[in-house]
Design a protein around this motif. Structure first.
Motif, PDB file in Angstrom:
ATOM      1  N   GLN A 105      84.929  85.341  51.774  1.00 33.28           N
ATOM      2  CA  GLN A 105      84.696  86.775  51.546  1.00 33.28           C
ATOM      3  C   GLN A 105      83.517  87.256  52.390  1.00 33.28           C
ATOM      4  O   GLN A 105      83.531  88.366  52.910  1.00 33.28           O
ATOM      5  CB  GLN A 105      84.432  87.039  50.064  1.00 33.28           C
ATOM      6  N   MET A 106      82.512  86.397  52.547  1.00 34.51           N
ATOM      7  CA  MET A 106      81.339  86.760  53.334  1.00 34.51           C
ATOM      8  C   MET A 106      81.539  86.541  54.826  1.00 34.51           C
ATOM      9  O   MET A 106      80.958  87.245  55.640  1.00 34.51           O
ATOM     10  CB  MET A 106      80.129  85.949  52.863  1.00 34.51           C
ATOM     11  N   ASP A 107      82.336  85.528  55.163  1.00 36.76           N
ATOM     12  CA  ASP A 107      82.575  85.198  56.577  1.00 36.76           C
ATOM     13  C   ASP A 107      83.976  84.612  56.699  1.00 36.76           C
ATOM     14  O   ASP A 107      84.179  83.423  56.467  1.00 36.76           O
ATOM     15  CB  ASP A 107      81.529  84.190  57.062  1.00 36.76           C
ATOM     16  N   GLU A 108      84.927  85.456  57.063  1.00 38.67           N
ATOM     17  CA  GLU A 108      86.324  85.015  57.111  1.00 38.67           C
ATOM     18  C   GLU A 108      86.572  83.924  58.143  1.00 38.67           C
ATOM     19  O   GLU A 108      87.581  83.239  58.107  1.00 38.67           O
ATOM     20  CB  GLU A 108      87.271  86.188  57.334  1.00 38.67           C
ATOM     21  N   ASN A 109      85.656  83.752  59.071  1.00 36.83           N
ATOM     22  CA  ASN A 109      85.787  82.711  60.094  1.00 36.83           C
ATOM     23  C   ASN A 109      84.916  81.492  59.798  1.00 36.83           C
ATOM     24  O   ASN A 109      84.552  80.759  60.715  1.00 36.83           O
ATOM     25  CB  ASN A 109      85.438  83.275  61.475  1.00 36.83           C
ATOM     26  N   ASP A 110      84.605  81.283  58.534  1.00 34.89           N
ATOM     27  CA  ASP A 110      83.757  80.151  58.149  1.00 34.89           C
ATOM     28  C   ASP A 110      84.538  78.850  58.336  1.00 34.89           C
ATOM     29  O   ASP A 110      85.347  78.458  57.507  1.00 34.89           O
ATOM     30  CB  ASP A 110      83.295  80.306  56.701  1.00 34.89           C
ATOM     31  N   LEU A 111      84.282  78.206  59.458  1.00 35.30           N
ATOM     32  CA  LEU A 111      84.971  76.972  59.825  1.00 35.30           C
ATOM     33  C   LEU A 111      84.711  75.863  58.807  1.00 35.30           C
ATOM     34  O   LEU A 111      85.621  75.100  58.467  1.00 35.30           O
ATOM     35  CB  LEU A 111      84.482  76.545  61.213  1.00 35.30           C
ATOM     36  N   VAL A 112      83.499  75.777  58.319  1.00 35.88           N
ATOM     37  CA  VAL A 112      83.131  74.723  57.369  1.00 35.88           C
ATOM     38  C   VAL A 112      83.933  74.882  56.076  1.00 35.88           C
ATOM     39  O   VAL A 112      84.488  73.911  55.552  1.00 35.88           O
ATOM     40  CB  VAL A 112      81.608  74.735  57.087  1.00 35.88           C
ATOM     41  N   ALA A 113      84.032  76.096  55.561  1.00 31.09           N
ATOM     42  CA  ALA A 113      84.782  76.340  54.325  1.00 31.09           C
ATOM     43  C   ALA A 113      86.258  76.010  54.517  1.00 31.09           C
ATOM     44  O   ALA A 113      86.871  75.343  53.679  1.00 31.09           O
ATOM     45  CB  ALA A 113      84.608  77.788  53.871  1.00 31.09           C
ATOM     46  N   GLN A 114      86.824  76.468  55.633  1.00 33.63           N
ATOM     47  CA  GLN A 114      88.240  76.190  55.914  1.00 33.63           C
ATOM     48  C   GLN A 114      88.479  74.677  55.962  1.00 33.63           C
ATOM     49  O   GLN A 114      89.440  74.173  55.371  1.00 33.63           O
ATOM     50  CB  GLN A 114      88.660  76.804  57.263  1.00 33.63           C
ATOM     51  N   TYR A 115      87.611  73.977  56.664  1.00 34.84           N
ATOM     52  CA  TYR A 115      87.778  72.535  56.829  1.00 34.84           C
ATOM     53  C   TYR A 115      87.646  71.805  55.494  1.00 34.84           C
ATOM     54  O   TYR A 115      88.474  70.960  55.154  1.00 34.84           O
ATOM     55  CB  TYR A 115      86.764  71.996  57.849  1.00 34.84           C
ATOM     56  N   HIS A 116      86.610  72.124  54.733  1.00 35.59           N
ATOM     57  CA  HIS A 116      86.398  71.424  53.460  1.00 35.59           C
ATOM     58  C   HIS A 116      87.534  71.661  52.478  1.00 35.59           C
ATOM     59  O   HIS A 116      87.943  70.739  51.772  1.00 35.59           O
ATOM     60  CB  HIS A 116      85.061  71.816  52.831  1.00 35.59           C
ATOM     61  N   LEU A 117      88.048  72.882  52.429  1.00 31.83           N
ATOM     62  CA  LEU A 117      89.165  73.140  51.519  1.00 31.83           C
ATOM     63  C   LEU A 117      90.428  72.423  52.013  1.00 31.83           C
ATOM     64  O   LEU A 117      91.211  71.915  51.206  1.00 31.83           O
ATOM     65  CB  LEU A 117      89.425  74.637  51.357  1.00 31.83           C
ATOM     66  N   ALA A 118      90.612  72.336  53.318  1.00 27.70           N
ATOM     67  CA  ALA A 118      91.758  71.605  53.874  1.00 27.70           C
ATOM     68  C   ALA A 118      91.688  70.128  53.487  1.00 27.70           C
ATOM     69  O   ALA A 118      92.694  69.533  53.092  1.00 27.70           O
ATOM     70  CB  ALA A 118      91.800  71.769  55.388  1.00 27.70           C
ATOM     71  N   VAL A 119      90.511  69.537  53.593  1.00 27.91           N
ATOM     72  CA  VAL A 119      90.333  68.132  53.213  1.00 27.91           C
ATOM     73  C   VAL A 119      90.644  67.952  51.735  1.00 27.91           C
ATOM     74  O   VAL A 119      91.318  66.997  51.334  1.00 27.91           O
ATOM     75  CB  VAL A 119      88.915  67.633  53.567  1.00 27.91           C
ATOM     76  N   MET A 120      90.163  68.886  50.911  1.00 24.08           N
ATOM     77  CA  MET A 120      90.437  68.815  49.476  1.00 24.08           C
ATOM     78  C   MET A 120      91.943  68.882  49.216  1.00 24.08           C
ATOM     79  O   MET A 120      92.484  68.105  48.424  1.00 24.08           O
ATOM     80  CB  MET A 120      89.714  69.947  48.739  1.00 24.08           C
TER      81      MET A 120
END
Length: 135
Positions: free
Chosen positions: A48-63
């Motif tokens: 919501q704060m940064d739609e391009n947050d690579l770290v968030a995308q990656y961590h949720l993908a790993v989960m």
């Protein structure tokens, strides 16, 4: 120590709730504690704060990958790869998810890339060799 990290990142959020990276780094911590609903909420807060947050995308993908949600994992890893074409972790994850969903051609390409980038990656090599034997 996940407990200490959880405590510290939650403190960062308490002090500055508009810092997206704190939410991003909480995703794998919450997952490690089995708090997947919290991990998903942390992801939503970060995006919501940064739609391009690579770290968030990656961590949720790993989960998602660890939870055997392979199609979700592929979608999230693809977002990371679209933002960074050389993200070895995301390419590896996409390869594993592709392998698990039976898309061996995509998996093979991913593992070739990972092995080239990291010749010591024994897991990627194992997946790759398995695919070669199936062909």
């Amino acid at each position: 120590n996940y407990g200490k990290a959880k405590e510290l990142f939650e403190k960062v959020i308490e002090l500055n709730p508009n810092y997206p990276k704190a939410y991003s780094y909480l995703i794998p911590i919450y997952h490690a504690f089995g708090m997947n609903a919290n991990a998903v909420q942390a992801y939503k807060n970060a995006i919501q704060m940064d739609e391009n947050d690579l770290v968030a995308q990656y961590h949720l993908a790993v989960m998602a990958l660890k939870n055997k949600q392979y199609l979700t994992a592929k979608k999230l890893f693809k977002k990371v790869i679209d933002m960074n074409k050389r993200h070895v972790g995301a390419i590896f994850g996409f390869g594993v998810a592709s392998f698990r969903t039976g898309n061996f051609a995509a998996a093979k390409k991913c593992f070739e890339f990972v092995i080239k980038a990291d010749p010591e990656n024994k897991i990627a090599r194992r997946f790759y060799n398995f695919i070669l034997k199936k062909q």
